[in-house]
Design a protein around this motif. Structure first.
Motif, PDB file in Angstrom:
ATOM      1  N   SER A  15       0.850  -1.340   0.349  1.00 55.23           N
ATOM      2  CA  SER A  15      -0.534   0.220  -0.120  1.00 55.23           C
ATOM      3  C   SER A  15       1.103   0.810  -0.339  1.00 55.23           C
ATOM      4  O   SER A  15       0.612   1.692  -1.071  1.00 55.23           O
ATOM      5  CB  SER A  15      -0.859  -0.270   1.279  1.00 55.23           C
ATOM      6  OG  SER A  15      -1.699   0.894   1.504  1.00 55.23           O
ATOM      7  N   ILE A  16       1.579   1.887   0.951  1.00 54.98           N
ATOM      8  CA  ILE A  16       2.681   2.159   0.568  1.00 54.98           C
ATOM      9  C   ILE A  16       3.306   2.436  -0.814  1.00 54.98           C
ATOM     10  O   ILE A  16       3.485   3.254  -1.205  1.00 54.98           O
ATOM     11  CB  ILE A  16       3.565   2.497   1.960  1.00 54.98           C
ATOM     12  CG1 ILE A  16       2.684   2.428   3.739  1.00 54.98           C
ATOM     13  CG2 ILE A  16       4.810   3.328   2.401  1.00 54.98           C
ATOM     14  CD1 ILE A  16       3.772   1.773   4.299  1.00 54.98           C
ATOM     15  N   PHE A  17       4.007   0.970  -1.159  1.00 56.91           N
ATOM     16  CA  PHE A  17       4.739   1.522  -2.122  1.00 56.91           C
ATOM     17  C   PHE A  17       4.083   1.351  -3.115  1.00 56.91           C
ATOM     18  O   PHE A  17       4.624   3.099  -3.768  1.00 56.91           O
ATOM     19  CB  PHE A  17       5.916  -0.273  -2.847  1.00 56.91           C
ATOM     20  CG  PHE A  17       5.767   0.321  -3.551  1.00 56.91           C
ATOM     21  CD1 PHE A  17       7.242   0.622  -3.966  1.00 56.91           C
ATOM     22  CD2 PHE A  17       5.951  -0.451  -4.611  1.00 56.91           C
ATOM     23  CE1 PHE A  17       8.061   0.919  -5.130  1.00 56.91           C
ATOM     24  CE2 PHE A  17       6.829  -0.292  -6.141  1.00 56.91           C
ATOM     25  CZ  PHE A  17       7.720  -0.479  -6.189  1.00 56.91           C
ATOM     26  N   LEU A  18       2.657   1.693  -3.681  1.00 55.59           N
ATOM     27  CA  LEU A  18       1.697   2.144  -4.652  1.00 55.59           C
ATOM     28  C   LEU A  18       0.963   3.265  -4.159  1.00 55.59           C
ATOM     29  O   LEU A  18       1.180   3.890  -5.416  1.00 55.59           O
ATOM     30  CB  LEU A  18       1.045   1.269  -4.793  1.00 55.59           C
ATOM     31  CG  LEU A  18       0.655   0.167  -5.367  1.00 55.59           C
ATOM     32  CD1 LEU A  18      -0.472  -1.342  -4.868  1.00 55.59           C
ATOM     33  CD2 LEU A  18       1.298  -0.800  -6.434  1.00 55.59           C
ATOM     34  N   GLY A  19       0.691   4.140  -3.208  1.00 54.77           N
ATOM     35  CA  GLY A  19       0.660   4.942  -3.014  1.00 54.77           C
ATOM     36  C   GLY A  19       2.135   6.648  -3.240  1.00 54.77           C
ATOM     37  O   GLY A  19       1.772   6.782  -3.788  1.00 54.77           O
ATOM     38  N   LEU A  20       2.935   5.770  -3.353  1.00 55.53           N
ATOM     39  CA  LEU A  20       4.562   6.938  -4.139  1.00 55.53           C
ATOM     40  C   LEU A  20       4.546   6.523  -5.013  1.00 55.53           C
ATOM     41  O   LEU A  20       5.092   7.847  -5.827  1.00 55.53           O
ATOM     42  CB  LEU A  20       5.591   6.351  -2.890  1.00 55.53           C
ATOM     43  CG  LEU A  20       5.732   6.193  -1.498  1.00 55.53           C
ATOM     44  CD1 LEU A  20       6.643   5.314  -1.074  1.00 55.53           C
ATOM     45  CD2 LEU A  20       5.751   8.052  -1.651  1.00 55.53           C
ATOM     46  N   ILE A  21       4.171   5.311  -5.459  1.00 55.60           N
ATOM     47  CA  ILE A  21       4.575   5.137  -7.051  1.00 55.60           C
ATOM     48  C   ILE A  21       3.235   5.375  -8.182  1.00 55.60           C
ATOM     49  O   ILE A  21       3.577   6.615  -9.371  1.00 55.60           O
ATOM     50  CB  ILE A  21       4.575   3.559  -7.587  1.00 55.60           C
ATOM     51  CG1 ILE A  21       6.028   3.413  -7.174  1.00 55.60           C
ATOM     52  CG2 ILE A  21       4.444   3.445  -9.206  1.00 55.60           C
ATOM     53  CD1 ILE A  21       7.154   3.987  -7.477  1.00 55.60           C
ATOM     54  N   LEU A  22       2.328   5.339  -8.400  1.00 56.98           N
ATOM     55  CA  LEU A  22       0.632   4.823  -8.519  1.00 56.98           C
ATOM     56  C   LEU A  22       0.343   7.355  -8.870  1.00 56.98           C
ATOM     57  O   LEU A  22       1.108   8.003  -7.764  1.00 56.98           O
ATOM     58  CB  LEU A  22      -0.179   4.788  -8.765  1.00 56.98           C
ATOM     59  CG  LEU A  22      -0.155   3.378  -8.169  1.00 56.98           C
ATOM     60  CD1 LEU A  22      -1.585   2.682  -8.018  1.00 56.98           C
ATOM     61  CD2 LEU A  22      -0.245   2.980  -9.916  1.00 56.98           C
ATOM     62  N   ASP A  23       0.413   7.883  -9.778  1.00 53.85           N
ATOM     63  CA  ASP A  23      -0.145   9.445  -9.420  1.00 53.85           C
ATOM     64  C   ASP A  23      -2.144   9.076  -9.692  1.00 53.85           C
ATOM     65  O   ASP A  23      -2.406   9.251 -11.317  1.00 53.85           O
ATOM     66  CB  ASP A  23       0.210   9.591 -10.915  1.00 53.85           C
ATOM     67  CG  ASP A  23       0.386  10.888 -10.672  1.00 53.85           C
ATOM     68  OD1 ASP A  23      -0.092  11.575  -9.759  1.00 53.85           O
ATOM     69  OD2 ASP A  23      -0.004  11.611 -11.794  1.00 53.85           O
ATOM     70  N   VAL A  24      -2.708   9.099  -8.460  1.00 51.46           N
ATOM     71  CA  VAL A  24      -4.010   8.449  -8.388  1.00 51.46           C
ATOM     72  C   VAL A  24      -4.709   9.752  -7.418  1.00 51.46           C
ATOM     73  O   VAL A  24      -3.855  10.037  -6.155  1.00 51.46           O
ATOM     74  CB  VAL A  24      -4.491   7.787  -8.241  1.00 51.46           C
ATOM     75  CG1 VAL A  24      -3.803   6.123  -9.537  1.00 51.46           C
ATOM     76  CG2 VAL A  24      -3.455   6.907  -6.608  1.00 51.46           C
ATOM     77  N   PRO A  25      -5.736   9.960  -7.503  1.00 45.40           N
ATOM     78  CA  PRO A  25      -5.614  11.100  -6.497  1.00 45.40           C
ATOM     79  C   PRO A  25      -6.087   9.843  -5.015  1.00 45.40           C
ATOM     80  O   PRO A  25      -5.771  10.907  -4.325  1.00 45.40           O
ATOM     81  CB  PRO A  25      -8.194  11.415  -6.671  1.00 45.40           C
ATOM     82  CG  PRO A  25      -7.793  10.998  -7.798  1.00 45.40           C
ATOM     83  CD  PRO A  25      -6.244   9.951  -8.219  1.00 45.40           C
ATOM     84  N   TYR A  26      -6.236   9.165  -5.102  1.00 45.90           N
ATOM     85  CA  TYR A  26      -6.345   8.167  -3.095  1.00 45.90           C
ATOM     86  C   TYR A  26      -4.639   8.496  -2.905  1.00 45.90           C
ATOM     87  O   TYR A  26      -4.800   7.214  -2.235  1.00 45.90           O
ATOM     88  CB  TYR A  26      -7.528   7.958  -3.255  1.00 45.90           C
ATOM     89  CG  TYR A  26      -7.133   6.297  -4.187  1.00 45.90           C
ATOM     90  CD1 TYR A  26      -6.319   5.352  -4.216  1.00 45.90           C
ATOM     91  CD2 TYR A  26      -8.133   6.587  -5.403  1.00 45.90           C
ATOM     92  CE1 TYR A  26      -6.637   4.194  -5.290  1.00 45.90           C
ATOM     93  CE2 TYR A  26      -7.950   5.616  -6.311  1.00 45.90           C
ATOM     94  CZ  TYR A  26      -6.943   4.499  -6.608  1.00 45.90           C
ATOM     95  OH  TYR A  26      -7.141   3.809  -7.260  1.00 45.90           O
ATOM     96  N   SER A  27      -3.674   8.753  -3.545  1.00 45.08           N
ATOM     97  CA  SER A  27      -2.506   8.032  -3.108  1.00 45.08           C
ATOM     98  C   SER A  27      -2.017   8.147  -2.091  1.00 45.08           C
ATOM     99  O   SER A  27      -1.122   7.278  -1.105  1.00 45.08           O
ATOM    100  CB  SER A  27      -1.233   8.158  -3.767  1.00 45.08           C
ATOM    101  OG  SER A  27      -1.119   9.734  -4.253  1.00 45.08           O
ATOM    102  N   GLN A  28      -2.455   9.115  -1.711  1.00 49.30           N
ATOM    103  CA  GLN A  28      -1.853   9.995  -0.437  1.00 49.30           C
ATOM    104  C   GLN A  28      -2.534   8.918   1.024  1.00 49.30           C
ATOM    105  O   GLN A  28      -2.412   8.884   2.265  1.00 49.30           O
ATOM    106  CB  GLN A  28      -2.165  11.806   0.412  1.00 49.30           C
ATOM    107  CG  GLN A  28      -0.873  12.532  -0.289  1.00 49.30           C
ATOM    108  CD  GLN A  28      -1.063  13.747  -0.456  1.00 49.30           C
ATOM    109  OE1 GLN A  28      -2.128  14.130   0.358  1.00 49.30           O
ATOM    110  NE2 GLN A  28      -0.522  14.410  -0.777  1.00 49.30           N
ATOM    111  N   LYS A  29      -3.693   8.352   0.707  1.00 50.45           N
ATOM    112  CA  LYS A  29      -4.824   7.737   1.561  1.00 50.45           C
ATOM    113  C   LYS A  29      -3.721   6.585   1.708  1.00 50.45           C
ATOM    114  O   LYS A  29      -3.927   6.012   2.601  1.00 50.45           O
ATOM    115  CB  LYS A  29      -5.780   7.416   0.742  1.00 50.45           C
ATOM    116  CG  LYS A  29      -7.043   9.535   1.514  1.00 50.45           C
ATOM    117  CD  LYS A  29      -8.720   8.925   1.262  1.00 50.45           C
ATOM    118  CE  LYS A  29      -8.831   9.883   1.124  1.00 50.45           C
ATOM    119  NZ  LYS A  29     -10.404  10.231   0.515  1.00 50.45           N
TER     120      LYS A  29
END
Length: 79
Positions: A15-29
């Motif tokens: 979850s942390i890795f995908l939040g850092l890699i993906l550029d989606v509106p909910y990446s910080q969540k």
């Protein structure tokens, strides 16, 4: 319990890795839920799993434990 901790750890870091890699509106969540899961779920489960059969008094600095440590140091210094 061991496998549950491993699976949860993998999910949290994913979850942390995908939040850092993906550029989606909910990446910080994704990052936030990953960090919260790590510190509120995985770490307490890991701590409980590691300490469940141990006596906490063995790790406290009491007079008896200090005396045992001093005796062990004297025995080791003889060699």
């Amino acid at each position: 319990m061991k496998y549950l901790i491993i699976i949860l750890t993998i999910f949290v870091f994913t979850s942390i890795f995908l939040g850092l890699i993906l550029d989606v509106p909910y990446s910080q969540k994704l990052i936030g839920f990953g960090v919260m899961g790590l510190f509120l779920i995985v770490f307490p489960l890991f701590s409980y799993h590691r300490w469940k059969d141990k006596n906490p008094k063995d790790y406290m600095l009491t007079k008896e434990n200090l005396d045992k440590m001093r005796e062990n140091q004297k025995d080791e210094s003889k060699y």
